[in-house]
Motif scaffolding. Structure first.
Motif, mmCIF file in Angstrom:
data_model
loop_
_atom_site.group_PDB
_atom_site.id
_atom_site.type_symbol
_atom_site.label_atom_id
_atom_site.label_comp_id
_atom_site.label_asym_id
_atom_site.label_seq_id
_atom_site.Cartn_x
_atom_site.Cartn_y
_atom_site.Cartn_z
ATOM 1 N N LEU A 22 0.823 -1.217 0.000
ATOM 2 C CA LEU A 22 0.000 0.000 0.000
ATOM 3 C C LEU A 22 0.854 1.262 0.000
ATOM 4 N N GLU A 26 1.019 4.150 -2.817
ATOM 5 C CA GLU A 26 0.927 5.572 -2.468
ATOM 6 C C GLU A 26 2.007 6.376 -3.179
ATOM 7 N N HIS A 33 -4.073 8.539 -0.794
ATOM 8 C CA HIS A 33 -5.176 7.591 -0.679
ATOM 9 C C HIS A 33 -4.777 6.342 0.093
ATOM 10 N N PHE A 34 -3.678 5.734 -0.277
ATOM 11 C CA PHE A 34 -3.322 4.419 0.267
ATOM 12 C C PHE A 34 -2.546 4.479 1.569
ATOM 13 N N SER A 66 -9.160 1.168 9.170
ATOM 14 C CA SER A 66 -9.066 1.913 7.906
ATOM 15 C C SER A 66 -10.083 3.042 7.859
#
Length: 151
Positions: A22, A26, A33-34, A66
């Protein structure tokens, strides 16, 4: 030993593999976002190593964490919330509010042009002849809103 068996044997360490993936996404995808999902994966990995919990509960914890990290980021890391020492930096027209400028092209029927330094801007306001002094009172998009300057 197959790839799926390898990952199955990693247990909670899989969350760190997911976090690295992730974070790599990014770095490649524009925007933020990630990173928040990566942070959630790291948290679940730490919890999974510290406390022996089933992978199902780890997935649920990942989903909940999350959501929490995304909502916290939207609330506290939003550009609207952060204060700047130059709030009008990207709104150039707002920097001229309050300034007295000269009418370059007569303002007729509410529209004309004014000179600000070495730049000519569209202007709207009450009619004024070329060469008149007007004060910038606001903006309307990239058009300066002006009124007659009092000498």
């Amino acid at each position: 030993m197959g790839l799926s068996e390898f990952f199955w044997n990693l247990g909670a360490w899989n969350w760190f593999v997911v976090a690295v993936a992730l974070f790599a996404l990014e770095a490649m995808v524009p925007g933020v976002h990630f990173v928040w999902f990566g942070a959630a994966a790291v948290i679940v990995g730490i919890v999974g190593i510290s406390v022996d919990i089933a992978w199902e509960w780890q997935l649920i914890a990942f989903a909940i964490i999350s959501c929490i990290t995304v909502f916290l980021a939207r609330r506290y890391a939003s550009p609207d919330v952060s204060l700047s020492d130059e709030p009008d930096l990207n709104a150039r027209a707002l920097q001229y509010v309050g300034r007295v400028v000269l009418v370059e092209q007569a303002i007729a029927d509410g529209r004309g042009k004014v000179r600000v330094g070495d730049t000519v801007w569209n202007a709207q306001g009450s009619d004024a002849p070329q060469g008149a002094r007007v004060r910038v009172t606001g903006t309307n998009g990239n058009c300066l809103v002006v009124e007659h300057a009092v000498n």
